[in-house]
Structures are given as structure tokens and as C-alpha cells.
Design a protein around this motif. Structure first.
Motif, PDB file in Angstrom:
ATOM      1  N   THR A   9      46.322  43.478  16.804  1.00 55.48           N
ATOM      2  CA  THR A   9      46.414  42.227  17.544  1.00 55.48           C
ATOM      3  C   THR A   9      45.294  42.158  18.579  1.00 55.48           C
ATOM      4  O   THR A   9      44.627  43.157  18.868  1.00 55.48           O
ATOM      5  CB  THR A   9      47.773  42.085  18.263  1.00 55.48           C
ATOM      6  N   VAL A  10      45.103  40.974  19.128  1.00 55.10           N
ATOM      7  CA  VAL A  10      44.255  40.792  20.295  1.00 55.10           C
ATOM      8  C   VAL A  10      45.114  40.182  21.402  1.00 55.10           C
ATOM      9  O   VAL A  10      45.995  39.357  21.139  1.00 55.10           O
ATOM     10  CB  VAL A  10      43.047  39.879  20.002  1.00 55.10           C
ATOM     11  N   VAL A  45      45.418  39.720  14.266  1.00 52.54           N
ATOM     12  CA  VAL A  45      44.083  39.477  13.734  1.00 52.54           C
ATOM     13  C   VAL A  45      44.197  39.198  12.239  1.00 52.54           C
ATOM     14  O   VAL A  45      44.847  39.944  11.505  1.00 52.54           O
ATOM     15  CB  VAL A  45      43.172  40.694  13.986  1.00 52.54           C
ATOM     16  N   HIS A  46      43.558  38.127  11.783  1.00 58.09           N
ATOM     17  CA  HIS A  46      43.550  37.813  10.361  1.00 58.09           C
ATOM     18  C   HIS A  46      42.636  38.775   9.606  1.00 58.09           C
ATOM     19  O   HIS A  46      41.690  39.338  10.165  1.00 58.09           O
ATOM     20  CB  HIS A  46      43.084  36.378  10.129  1.00 58.09           C
ATOM     21  N   ALA A  47      42.902  38.945   8.335  1.00 56.33           N
ATOM     22  CA  ALA A  47      42.139  39.911   7.535  1.00 56.33           C
ATOM     23  C   ALA A  47      40.670  39.527   7.405  1.00 56.33           C
ATOM     24  O   ALA A  47      39.817  40.389   7.189  1.00 56.33           O
ATOM     25  CB  ALA A  47      42.764  40.042   6.147  1.00 56.33           C
ATOM     26  N   ASP A  48      40.353  38.253   7.556  1.00 53.13           N
ATOM     27  CA  ASP A  48      38.980  37.797   7.321  1.00 53.13           C
ATOM     28  C   ASP A  48      38.234  37.435   8.605  1.00 53.13           C
ATOM     29  O   ASP A  48      37.234  36.712   8.560  1.00 53.13           O
ATOM     30  CB  ASP A  48      38.976  36.588   6.385  1.00 53.13           C
ATOM     31  N   GLU A  49      38.672  37.899   9.775  1.00 50.21           N
ATOM     32  CA  GLU A  49      37.987  37.553  11.020  1.00 50.21           C
ATOM     33  C   GLU A  49      37.746  38.791  11.859  1.00 50.21           C
ATOM     34  O   GLU A  49      38.470  39.787  11.764  1.00 50.21           O
ATOM     35  CB  GLU A  49      38.793  36.526  11.825  1.00 50.21           C
ATOM     36  N   ASP A  50      36.700  38.730  12.694  1.00 54.41           N
ATOM     37  CA  ASP A  50      36.443  39.843  13.583  1.00 54.41           C
ATOM     38  C   ASP A  50      37.255  39.671  14.863  1.00 54.41           C
ATOM     39  O   ASP A  50      37.955  38.668  15.058  1.00 54.41           O
ATOM     40  CB  ASP A  50      34.948  40.015  13.861  1.00 54.41           C
ATOM     41  N   LEU A  51      37.181  40.653  15.731  1.00 54.50           N
ATOM     42  CA  LEU A  51      38.071  40.682  16.894  1.00 54.50           C
ATOM     43  C   LEU A  51      37.771  39.552  17.873  1.00 54.50           C
ATOM     44  O   LEU A  51      38.691  38.892  18.373  1.00 54.50           O
ATOM     45  CB  LEU A  51      37.949  42.036  17.596  1.00 54.50           C
ATOM     46  N   ALA A  52      36.493  39.328  18.174  1.00 50.42           N
ATOM     47  CA  ALA A  52      36.149  38.284  19.139  1.00 50.42           C
ATOM     48  C   ALA A  52      36.564  36.904  18.635  1.00 50.42           C
ATOM     49  O   ALA A  52      37.054  36.063  19.397  1.00 50.42           O
ATOM     50  CB  ALA A  52      34.657  38.325  19.445  1.00 50.42           C
ATOM     51  N   ALA A  53      36.390  36.671  17.336  1.00 44.92           N
ATOM     52  CA  ALA A  53      36.816  35.398  16.763  1.00 44.92           C
ATOM     53  C   ALA A  53      38.326  35.237  16.855  1.00 44.92           C
ATOM     54  O   ALA A  53      38.837  34.145  17.127  1.00 44.92           O
ATOM     55  CB  ALA A  53      36.356  35.300  15.309  1.00 44.92           C
ATOM     56  N   THR A  91      46.599  46.961  19.848  1.00 43.99           N
ATOM     57  CA  THR A  91      46.000  45.731  20.350  1.00 43.99           C
ATOM     58  C   THR A  91      44.660  46.019  21.006  1.00 43.99           C
ATOM     59  O   THR A  91      44.459  47.070  21.627  1.00 43.99           O
ATOM     60  CB  THR A  91      46.930  45.018  21.355  1.00 43.99           C
ATOM     61  N   VAL A  92      43.738  45.092  20.830  1.00 44.54           N
ATOM     62  CA  VAL A  92      42.442  45.124  21.498  1.00 44.54           C
ATOM     63  C   VAL A  92      42.446  43.997  22.521  1.00 44.54           C
ATOM     64  O   VAL A  92      42.593  42.821  22.157  1.00 44.54           O
ATOM     65  CB  VAL A  92      41.287  44.943  20.497  1.00 44.54           C
ATOM     66  N   ALA A  93      42.328  44.357  23.796  1.00 43.51           N
ATOM     67  CA  ALA A  93      42.416  43.373  24.872  1.00 43.51           C
ATOM     68  C   ALA A  93      41.033  42.861  25.241  1.00 43.51           C
ATOM     69  O   ALA A  93      40.047  43.604  25.230  1.00 43.51           O
ATOM     70  CB  ALA A  93      43.103  43.978  26.090  1.00 43.51           C
TER      71      ALA A  93
END
Length: 232
Positions: A9-10, A45-53, A91-93
Motif C-alpha cells: 500500500t501507499v 498499489v495496483h499491479a501496473d503502477e509505480d509507487l509515486a503514481a 506500506t510505503v509512506a
């Protein structure tokens, strides 16, 4: 070979200065777990997106704040095994520093969204810790970088910039010393050639952010000034 399965997650620590105080953007959860409790905005986080997106998407979906400007940076990762009752979730904050914005609008799985003063609530999951880490990161950033200007509009007075430091640090810098340090630090701020108009008192000069990446010398919190002056 088998690999452990876990979700990512983010979560976002979104800070701004409102009414002279430091505020954080929170959402009231509209689903389990922690139904009805306040939390940081975020999600899977969706499988097709990077973390910042994913961070930008979740901010827009849960609060309606799409591409609000300001500063966004990765804060830290949190992966305690029991941090999420739904299962193994890391999670990545992200930390976002924004100028004052309109009231957010809740969406997707958030029942409400609001700016709230920092430190007046108990949050779901481990978001109290994440928020504390984000606030400390912001406080440190203000000492060594020009990121205080991320809380300001494109043009601002030195008094408005000082208000940012006071709100984030929780202490008031000396006005005269702060003005001297802010205007003499190479690349921190630069004059626009304009002044405030239509306000009581003497017009104040307007500034914009300069091109410096670091402040040299730094603008230190009072406790660090005291520590630096102490004999070793």
C-alpha cells in the motif's frame, strides 16, 4: 520455489499550514478495518503502477486533491507483520508539503476527509507513527532546505514564511534574526520587486523561492542552536 505473498500500500502524510497552525489531511474510514476511525489517505498499489503514481492516485480518489502542487517525497517503509489486520501488508509512506488548499472532498472508501490540527487525534493502523515520522522529516527539512516555501503561495512575504517555520516547528523564530537569515541565505528566496497592497500598515516586500537546493548556512531550531553552542 515458493515466495511469501503480501500486499503493498501507499499512505500519505499531507501537511499544510492553516490559520497559523500545522494541519494534516485525514480521511474517516468508510469500511473495515477501523470503520469510522480517522486515518492517513492511502490504499493498495495496483499491479501496473509505480509507487509515486499510486500515491497521487490515492490522494485524488480519497480527497479530490488531484495534482495539488507543492512537494512530494518518499518518507519510509513500514512492514511490521501485524500492522494490518487484513493480512501481511507493507506500506510505503509519502510526505507531501502543500500550500493552503480548499476543503477536501471524500471519495471511494473514505466517509469524510478534512484538514485537522496535528496531534489532536488517534489514527488507525500504525498511522500515528507514520504521521510523527512525517512531521519530524518536515521539521528537519526546514532547517537545511528551502522546502518551507512549499507551504507558501508563489509570492509571499518574509513574515508569512516565518509563520510556516513557527507552525511546523512549534516555536516562534525571532522576527529580526529570521528576516536576516532568510534573505541572506544564498538562493533561498529572491525579491519579486513587488510589495503587498491594500493591507493595514507598511507594505511588505514580496519574495519567491530561489534556486538553492540546500540552505547554507542552515536555519536551525532553537534547541539545535543551543546544542551547537554548548561546549564539548
Amino acid at each position: 520455489m515458493s515466495y511469501p505473498v503480501f500486499a503493498v500500500t501507499v499512505d500519505l502524510v499531507v501537511l499544510t499550514v492553516r490559520e497559523g497552525g500545522l494541519h494534516v489531511l485525514l480521511v474517516r474510514r468508510g469500511c473495515e478495518p477501523y470503520l469510522g476511525q480517522w486515518a492517513l489517505p492511502g490504499g493498495f498499489v495496483h499491479a501496473d503502477e509505480d509507487l509515486a503514481a499510486a500515491a497521487r492516485r490515492e490522494l485524488a480518489e480519497e480527497t479530490g486533491l488531484a495534482e495539488p502542487g507543492g512537494h512530494l517525497e518518499q518518507l519510509a517503509s513500514y512492514g511490521a507483520p501485524a500492522r494490518d489486520p487484513r493480512g501481511r501488508v507493507v506500506t510505503v509512506a509519502y510526505l507531501a508539503l502543500l500550500p493552503d488548499l480548499p476543503a477536501p472532498m471524500a471519495g471511494t472508501d473514505a466517509a469524510a476527509a478534512a484538514w485537522q490540527p496535528v496531534g489532536r487525534q488517534s489514527l488507525a493502523f500504525d498511522h500515528d507513527r507514520i504521521l510523527a515520522d512525517g512531521v519530524e522529516r518536515a521539521r528537519s527539512k526546514l532547517e537545511y532546505t528551502p522546502l518551507a516555501t512549499a507551504f507558501c503561495p508563489p509570492e509571499f512575504t518574509i513574515a508569512a514564511l516565518r509563520t510556516v517555520y513557527e507552525a511546523v516547528w512549534g516555536e516562534a523564530p525571532d522576527p529580526r534574526n529570521f528576516h536576516r537569515k532568510a534573505t541572506s541565505a544564498p538562493g533561498f528566496v529572491e525579491p519579486t520587486g513587488r510589495s503587498t497592497e491594500g493591507e493595514p500598515g507598511r507594505p511588505a516586500k514580496l519574495y519567491r523561492r530561489g534556486d538553492a537546493a540546500l540552505l547554507n548556512p542552515p536555519i536551525l531550531r532553537r534547541r539545535l542552536d543551543v546544542d551547537a553552542a554548548a561546549p564539548t
